[in-house]
Design an enzyme around this catalytic site. Sequence first.
Site, short mmCIF file in Angstrom:
data_model
loop_
_atom_site.label_atom_id
_atom_site.label_comp_id
_atom_site.label_asym_id
_atom_site.label_seq_id
_atom_site.Cartn_x
_atom_site.Cartn_y
_atom_site.Cartn_z
N LYS A 142 32.25 112.94 -48.27
CA LYS A 142 32.94 113.58 -49.38
C LYS A 142 32.98 115.10 -49.20
CE LYS A 142 32.04 109.84 -52.59
NZ LYS A 142 31.37 109.35 -53.81
N SER B 193 31.09 106.76 -58.73
CA SER B 193 30.74 108.14 -58.39
C SER B 193 31.61 109.20 -59.04
CB SER B 193 30.76 108.33 -56.87
OG SER B 193 32.06 108.15 -56.35
#
EC number: 3.4.21.53
Length: 433
Positions: free
Chosen positions: A371, A326
């Site tokens: 996140k 990611s």
Amino acid sequence: MNAALTVRPSTESASVTDTRPQTLPPPPPSGGAPLTHVETTGEAADRVGLTVGSSRHRLWTFPLVAVSFLVLACIAVFAVLPSDWVAEEYNARVDEMQPAPYARVPASAQPVTDRIAVGQIDDVAPQYPPEGDFYFVTITEPSQSILSWLVGRNDPAIQFLTEEAKYGFQTPQQRRTFALEQMRTSEQVAQFVALQRLGYDVELVLGDVLIQDMVCLVPSEDGLECLEWSPSDEVLDPGDRILEVDGEPIDGVEDLSRLLEGLEPGDTVPMLIERPGDGEIEVDVELTSSPEEPDRTIVGFYPFDTRRVELPFELDIDTGTIGGPSAGLAFTLTLIDELSEGELTGGGRVAVTGTIELDGSVGAIGGLRQKASAVAQTGVDLFIVPASQSDEDIEAARESGGDDLTIVPVATLDEALEVLAEYGGDPIPAVAG
């Protein structure tokens, strides 16, 4: 449990000698009549009240202490007992609720620049160390207790996970191997995309042969189970790295295909593999036919993408023990910022998440809401995320990040550069064609 004490301010000044007059009760009436009422005032009254109050307070002390110890004991027990005693999550594959012993939670947002080391390339192109920073974001999925479930069950940034949701059908060791390989591949693709965008001559080459999954020859009607695996499944596992075939070292999938030429399904080939936790192992592998191409002989596994980039100078991104793909877009943007004039961030801080593909497209990632929470806690107020995330994911991320965090979805590297320009960043120089 602590009882709060209230201190009342006094208008009298304290001294060593008490100058207040004593007030005594009047003498009893003549005749020796019994005293039926005594009014006590001043200091005497304070002493009487103190005595009576203290006796009453002592009566409450023991139950309060007992309750306090009981509460502390419950907290200690709940902090030890696993959350799967009380926590359950729905597993759509089997259509049932299952225990949830883990949780996906925010970890950290860290600057990428600190992890990049570029060799001396003045003879190739100058460097432009940026003042601002791009941040890549991490999550973690630790075991949970009943106490952490009680505290976090209503937090939008915390998702409780079943065993299958955390590991899938891989062992923890296999999952760790793949996560680290995904990070290395993401780093390599990011270098390729960034340098190509800046006009450098770069090339991707195939890497090690790493087994990602075994080939299913006969799946169930619903596609949820495999009824027959390839024969090689008996001796090979996902996570194995193939080092030699019939005594000859191989450097990539192309070498493997070359060595299989002329062999038929049912033939057996000796291989040297490296297995996480077990080291090097010699195995005899039975070959089979491809389910899609019956005339093609295969080993019976799907290889992991282990491509590596060849650069005109030394470049290293220290990813440590962090796994997953990611951070690809964050790596790409940071490299472009390091190797081009101006400030892509406008000198500020920007958080970024999303995979990066060779064509510059940005792919979806997991744990977006966690996140977003990690970014908000760091104090960064702009977060670039993949547009391919679901609407539900992005909405949950906005809730977790709060009102002070601006979340902007992008589908490609070029869109990310446009967003940065809108928020005060400098455009990168055009590449001469």
